[in-house]
Design a protein around this motif. Structure first.
Motif, PDB file in Angstrom:
ATOM      1  N   ASP A 163     -50.122 -25.157  -5.052  1.00  0.00           N
ATOM      2  CA  ASP A 163     -51.067 -24.130  -4.854  1.00  0.00           C
ATOM      3  C   ASP A 163     -50.874 -22.941  -4.249  1.00  0.00           C
ATOM      4  N   GLU A 164     -49.873 -22.966  -3.315  1.00  0.00           N
ATOM      5  CA  GLU A 164     -49.450 -21.606  -2.586  1.00  0.00           C
ATOM      6  C   GLU A 164     -48.628 -20.879  -3.556  1.00  0.00           C
TER       7      GLU A 164
ATOM      8  N   ARG B 102     -51.167 -19.289  -5.670  1.00  0.00           N
ATOM      9  CA  ARG B 102     -51.855 -18.165  -5.060  1.00  0.00           C
ATOM     10  C   ARG B 102     -50.945 -17.024  -5.059  1.00  0.00           C
ATOM     11  N   ASP B 103     -49.608 -17.131  -4.624  1.00  0.00           N
ATOM     12  CA  ASP B 103     -48.843 -15.983  -4.580  1.00  0.00           C
ATOM     13  C   ASP B 103     -48.520 -15.300  -5.893  1.00  0.00           C
TER      14      ASP B 103
ATOM     15  N   ILE C 281     -50.606 -15.165  -8.518  1.00  0.00           N
ATOM     16  CA  ILE C 281     -52.002 -14.521  -8.724  1.00  0.00           C
ATOM     17  C   ILE C 281     -52.216 -13.239  -8.068  1.00  0.00           C
ATOM     18  N   THR C 282     -51.883 -13.317  -6.712  1.00  0.00           N
ATOM     19  CA  THR C 282     -51.997 -11.981  -5.830  1.00  0.00           C
ATOM     20  C   THR C 282     -50.922 -11.013  -6.105  1.00  0.00           C
TER      21      THR C 282
ATOM     22  N   TYR D 231     -60.407 -12.103  -4.855  1.00  0.00           N
ATOM     23  CA  TYR D 231     -60.536 -13.393  -6.073  1.00  0.00           C
ATOM     24  C   TYR D 231     -61.648 -13.139  -6.608  1.00  0.00           C
TER      25      TYR D 231
ATOM     26  N   GLU E 237     -54.789 -20.295 -15.212  1.00  0.00           N
ATOM     27  CA  GLU E 237     -54.091 -20.894 -13.978  1.00  0.00           C
ATOM     28  C   GLU E 237     -53.178 -21.925 -14.221  1.00  0.00           C
TER      29      GLU E 237
END
Length: 644
Positions: free
Chosen positions: A114-115, A118-119, A121-122, A136, A154
């Protein structure tokens, strides 16, 4: 910041275009629209790779995605253009490679946390504002606004992360040496201005043809070079879709049902061409910019030329082209401008349209309403599509029945006799050699080389139909007898003598090659003159082609000195170097890191292609080419006319 983000909602389409261009394209075109492979339905299976399947739906969606991407770059595409690019085969190949990579990653037990998601996406460039992630909520709105499912997107990102890990592991041991980098940099950067005098053998005439004895002697001296490769002969049956169409009856109701079920195929969307003048604020007083915009509207109202005003005053990327956004590029403009475009009629000009960072004036230069081809106008095309589909289905059914009977009886001839058909000898074929008009691509010849004696092939598909072949005879490779290759030998001897003649004629120029004007020499002596302004190493030269000799001369021959005649595949040439630019070690040091990264990536790509080729052999890929051709026809039929 939230206020700014709300103001920028009108330009979300452009933000998403960045996401799509930089990211979604690279993922969704690889992973398909859903980001995952479907296809549990056996009837929908297009390809089988090991225990994994690629569905027809996956292929259709991926092909449509690729075509839509190309449509965004070209105003007009048609079926011929799509086939020329070989898009259907490329897309299928990409799906196969995707499946292989995903399965290999699973075998290596690689996962995306998940981390890591997240990285990823950002860090998407299109979701950055002032160097920071937009948040988000905005990220979800961007996807929602453009009808992209969040979980599927995702999932695609996770797949991409996993494959990044796998590729890093596989290529971790690859490296490049400083000498490799320097050599590659020289190849890309060094250049030479060159002139060539060329004499092709096709433009040389011999005084007399070689005698029979000379041709025989030429063969005897080179006998080892003339070999007959392995050939195979089979008994084949081929069902042409065109022939089977005569057995198919179509009712008007069939055509109407197809029309109603596929109405979107016969709808031509609204066609709009747009001009734009953009006046950015750029720190100026907004009132002054608005006043300038009012003057623009006054000049247009007085009959001013829109394109001329755009070139004079507009400040966007299209200004130099008269503000012309064509039929497609305007779709990336902010929402308020697109809303105004939809409202305007052909020839109308908007009032000032306020954006957060400037003012726009829009003119619709052309607008053609959406039209739907009526059933009567589409009937012939639908009839052709249905006849083709039903003929192929009929061919598949009959061939499947014959194949089953042939394998049961272990004889294609027996199966054909039971079906009331006769087989046809293929004659001796080389691997991949074309067999009659039924198989110009050589699919039957290729199938023969995958069979054991008396073995019957799986269905062999071509663009014209489907067939079966049984291996009957194998002729081992052997030295050629003179009579078998006599024509080839004579051609080779004639070509050699013509090459000698062209070499002698260029050599006879002697000191005349010191003249500055080689174009005149060419005209006086029946040669061709070619000049290349900046030839680079390994670069193709018109007529001469890729020539190591020409390359070596271009970068070693003293300036303005003529070379000795040298041969290339179809003739002889002499070369001189007018000027030369070579890079220095000091220049190289400035780009060394970038150059090293590029060459390393090239090495990785080559390694991965070899790795994928090995995986394909190991997994045993099975593709239903009848379904592939049918699905491809289904998509390409929408592009029969030139303008979409």
């Amino acid at each position: 910041m939230l206020k700014s983000m709300r103001e920028n909602v009108k330009s979300l389409k452009w933000v998403l275009w960045l996401v799509v261009a930089a990211f979604v394209v690279s993922i969704f075109f690889i992973w398909g629209a859903s980001g995952k492979l479907t296809g549990d339905d056996a009837g929908n299976t297009l390809a089988v790779i090991g225990r994994k399947k690629i569905s027809g739906d996956d292929y259709l969606q991926a092909l449509r995605n690729r075509i839509e991407a190309i449509k965004s770059q070209y105003q007009e595409i048609d079926r011929a253009f799509i086939e020329q690019l070989n898009l259907p085969q490329q897309v299928l190949e990409q799906l196969v490679e995707q499946t292989l990579l995903v399965e290999q990653a699973r075998a290596m037990r690689l996962r995306a946390s998940d981390e890591e998601l997240r990285d990823r996406i950002t860090s998407i460039p299109g979701l950055q504002q002032n160097g920071k992630f937009v948040g988000y909520e905005m990220y979800k709105r961007v996807l929602q606004y453009n009808h992209i499912n969040l979980s599927e997107f995702e999932h695609s990102l996770r797949q991409d992360i996993v494959l990044d890990k796998m590729i890093r592991l596989l290529t971790a041991g690859l490296a490049v040496t400083p000498d490799e980098v320097w050599s590659d940099y020289q190849k890309a950067s060094d250049s030479a201005g060159i002139d060539l005098l060329i004499l092709e053998t096709s433009k040389v005439s011999l005084d007399e043809a070689p005698s029979a004895a000379e041709v025989q002697a030429f063969f005897e001296a080179r006998k080892g070079a003339y070999l007959i490769p392995e050939k195979r002969e089979g008994l084949a049956v081929f069902l042409k879709a065109e022939d089977l169409k005569k057995e198919i009856e179509l009712s008007e109701k069939d055509i109407e049902n197809y029309y109603q079920a596929n109405l979107s195929r016969f709808t031509n969307p609204e066609s709009v061409r747009v001009g734009r003048i953009w006046l950015p604020f750029e720190g100026k007083d907004k009132a002054l910019v608005e006043a300038e915009g009012r003057r623009v509207l006054e000049r247009l109202g007085a009959g001013g030329d829109f394109a001329a005003l755009a070139r004079e005053l507009s400040k966007d990327a299209k200004a130099s082209g008269g503000g012309d956004y064509g039929f497609y590029d305007w779709q990336s403009l902010p929402q308020p401008e697109r809303d105004e475009i939809h409202r305007l009629t052909s020839g109308q000009t908007s009032d000032l349209i306020a954006e957060a960072d400037g003012l726009a004036v829009i003119r619709v230069t052309e607008k053609t309403a959406a039209t739907t081809t009526p059933l009567a106008g589409a009937s012939a095309q639908i009839r052709s599509i249905l006849l083709d589909e039903k003929a192929r289905q009929l061919a598949d059914t009959r061939i499947a029945k014959i194949e089953k009977e042939a394998k049961s009886a272990r004889s294609l001839e027996t199966a054909l006799r039971k079906a009331g058909l006769k087989g046809e000898s293929t004659g001796l074929l080389k691997n991949g050699e074309a067999w009659s008009d039924n198989d110009p691509s050589g699919a039957v010849g290729t199938a023969l080389f995958g069979l054991k004696e008396k073995e019957v092939s799986a269905p062999v598909y071509t663009y014209t139909g489907v067939g079966l072949v049984e291996l009957r005879k194998v002729e081992a490779p052997r030295p050629a007898a003179f009579e078998e290759v006599k024509a080839d030998v004579e051609t080779a001897l004639v070509n050699e003598r013509k090459m000698e003649t062209s070499r002698a004629r260029l050599a006879a120029l002697g000191r005349r090659l010191e003249e500055k004007n080689w174009e005149d020499i060419a005209a006086r002596n029946g040669f061709e003159f070619k000049t290349v302004e900046a030839h680079k190493r390994d670069q193709y030269i018109a007529i001469v082609g890729e020539s190591k000799t020409a390359d070596d001369l271009a970068f070693t021959l003293p300036l303005n000195e003529a070379s000795a005649p040298f041969d290339f595949e179809t003739g002889t040439a002499v070369l001189r170097v007018r000027d030369r630019k070579t890079v220095t070690r000091e220049e190289f040091e400035n780009v060394k890191e970038t150059q090293t990264a590029q060459i390393l990536n090239q090495k990785k790509n080559m390694f991965l292609q070899a790795y994928l080729a090995k995986l394909k052999q190991e997994k045993g890929i099975q593709i239903k080419y009848d379904k592939f051709l049918q699905l491809t026809q289904d998509v390409l039929s929408r592009y029969e006319s030139a303008k979409q």
